[in-house]
Enzyme design. Structure first.
Site, PDB file in Angstrom:
ATOM      1  N   GLU A  38       0.824  -1.203   0.000  1.00  0.00           N
ATOM      2  CA  GLU A  38       0.000   0.000   0.000  1.00  0.00           C
ATOM      3  C   GLU A  38       0.866   1.264   0.000  1.00  0.00           C
ATOM      4  OE1 GLU A  38      -3.593  -2.000   2.623  1.00  0.00           O
ATOM      5  OE2 GLU A  38      -1.799  -1.263   3.606  1.00  0.00           O
ATOM      6  N   SER A  62      -6.182  -4.227  -0.787  1.00  0.00           N
ATOM      7  CA  SER A  62      -6.774  -5.554  -0.630  1.00  0.00           C
ATOM      8  C   SER A  62      -5.710  -6.452  -0.026  1.00  0.00           C
ATOM      9  CB  SER A  62      -7.256  -6.101  -1.971  1.00  0.00           C
ATOM     10  OG  SER A  62      -7.783  -7.397  -1.828  1.00  0.00           O
ATOM     11  N   GLU A  63      -5.606  -6.395   1.299  1.00  0.00           N
ATOM     12  CA  GLU A  63      -4.522  -7.091   1.985  1.00  0.00           C
ATOM     13  C   GLU A  63      -4.520  -8.587   1.693  1.00  0.00           C
ATOM     14  OE1 GLU A  63      -5.204  -3.240   3.915  1.00  0.00           O
ATOM     15  OE2 GLU A  63      -6.533  -4.910   3.435  1.00  0.00           O
ATOM     16  N   ASP A  88      -2.266  -4.605  12.122  1.00  0.00           N
ATOM     17  CA  ASP A  88      -3.714  -4.754  12.316  1.00  0.00           C
ATOM     18  C   ASP A  88      -4.410  -5.069  10.994  1.00  0.00           C
ATOM     19  OD1 ASP A  88      -3.921  -2.958  15.178  1.00  0.00           O
ATOM     20  OD2 ASP A  88      -2.404  -2.347  13.725  1.00  0.00           O
ATOM     21  N   HIS A 132      -5.674   0.170  15.651  1.00  0.00           N
ATOM     22  CA  HIS A 132      -4.454   0.532  14.932  1.00  0.00           C
ATOM     23  C   HIS A 132      -3.204   0.473  15.794  1.00  0.00           C
ATOM     24  CE1 HIS A 132      -7.342   3.150  12.356  1.00  0.00           C
ATOM     25  NE2 HIS A 132      -7.244   1.935  11.863  1.00  0.00           N
TER      26      HIS A 132
END
Length: 346
Positions: A38, A62-63, A88, A132
């Site tokens: 990202e 889109s991990e 996370d 987070h």
């Protein structure tokens, strides 16, 4: 400007610069090393300018997709460094860790290797809330065939990143966000100008001397950051600096503490832990992960199994991490909590 430290040429760098310095060295020497994730063309813009868009790629948010793509790329012969803003977000694609990266080598009896690095920021101290500010390294270190790395200084960050890229195992490289100024600026920068981190950011973790020519630091070798005979303080990442702060407080009261920086949670330097705890007879494990199922319990089990006689205490996260700065500080393993735990063992 370069200097000499123990006859080794070094340059003062920020923590994040040190990681990229080592990654850039690896990419220059091995064309199979690539990095993507990202916004990496922004975050890793120096690497992007050196190696171009074919080797430094942005991905969609889109991990699950790009973490699994990393596993496939590693199995096909590349050495990908796949980056998330924070660990996370990996929970969206956790199957890529639990069911792919950690198992495919064993499923194939060693025929398929997954030499992938998952790079992610971890931890709190900058008031970003419970979704987070997690570390999750206790869960990650529990999986077979996964290496988990958490450096506490720029020099270690460089040497351990080089080892991670060169490893044939699936490696999770976790950078404490409080030490990684570039990620911290990106997440908590201009939009949050009322946030003052000066009282929590450890200078020795944010910036330091890094070898101009990086050499790999072997996994599973802890570093003794401070030597003392009364109690052993054990931690990783930002927690090491909190332990050093606590050691200063304890010294003012006549208690001399050792501070042991594990550097990697998997493999774990069991010999160093047993050796130092046996010498002092008292141990405090400071862990920014959750108290249940984390590093604190693992070390307690290790000491019991090795028949190491010691008084034991742990300081870890016992709740969802709050957003409000003063509540977050109290929930995390701060120096006051660590020092109090050490005194309780006397």
């Amino acid at each position: 400007m370069s200097t000499l430290v123990n006859n080794i040429a070094t340059t003062a760098m920020r923590y994040d610069e040190a990681v990229d310095h080592a990654l850039g060295q690896a990419m220059a020497e091995d064309p199979t090393v690539v990095t993507y994730g990202e916004d990496v063309q922004i975050l890793r813009r120096v690497l992007h300018s050196r190696f171009g868009g074919d080797r430094v790629k942005d991905t969609p948010i889109s991990e699950s997709a790009f973490m699994y793509a990393g596993v496939g790329a590693a199995m096909a012969g590349l050495r990908p460094v796949v980056e998330l803003y924070m660990i996370d977000f990996a929970t969206v694609g956790w199957s890529a860790i639990l069911n792919a990266g950690s198992k495919f080598k064993d499923f194939s009896a060693g025929e398929w290797k997954v030499p992938m690095v998952l790079r992610a920021g971890v931890g709190g101290w900058y008031s970003d809330g419970g979704e987070h500010a997690q570390t999750l390294w206790g869960s990650l270190a529990s999986y077979p065939s996964v290496e988990v790395v958490v450096p506490s200084t720029p020099a270690d960050a460089a040497g351990l990143m080089l080892s991670a890229v060169q490893s044939d195992e699936f490696t999770v490289f976790l950078t404490p966000k409080l030490l990684d100024q570039q990620i911290l600026d990106y997440l908590a920068g201009d939009q949050r100008d009322t946030l003052d981190l000066s009282h929590v950011q450890p200078a020795a973790g944010v910036r330091g001397e890094v070898p101009t020519r990086v050499e790999p630091i072997p996994f599973g070798q802890a570093a003794l950051r401070r030597d003392g005979g009364d109690v052993t303080l054990v931690s990783v990442g930002t927690g090491v600096h909190r332990c050093l702060e606590a050691a200063d407080r304890l010294a003012a009261d006549g208690i001399e503490a050792s501070v042991l920086d594990l550097r990697t949670l998997a493999p774990l330097d069991k010999e160093a832990i047993v050796e130092h705890v046996a010498r002092t007879g008292r141990v405090v494990v400071a862990d920014e992960d959750y108290v249940r199922g984390g590093l604190t319990g693992e070390i307690a089990a290790l000491l019991l199994e090795s028949d190491t006689q010691a008084r034991y205490a742990r300081v870890a996260v016992e709740q969802t991490i709050p957003f409000a700065p003063h509540l977050e500080y109290a929930a995390l393993p701060n120096a006051e909590r660590i020092a109090a735990a050490a005194k309780s063992l006397s």
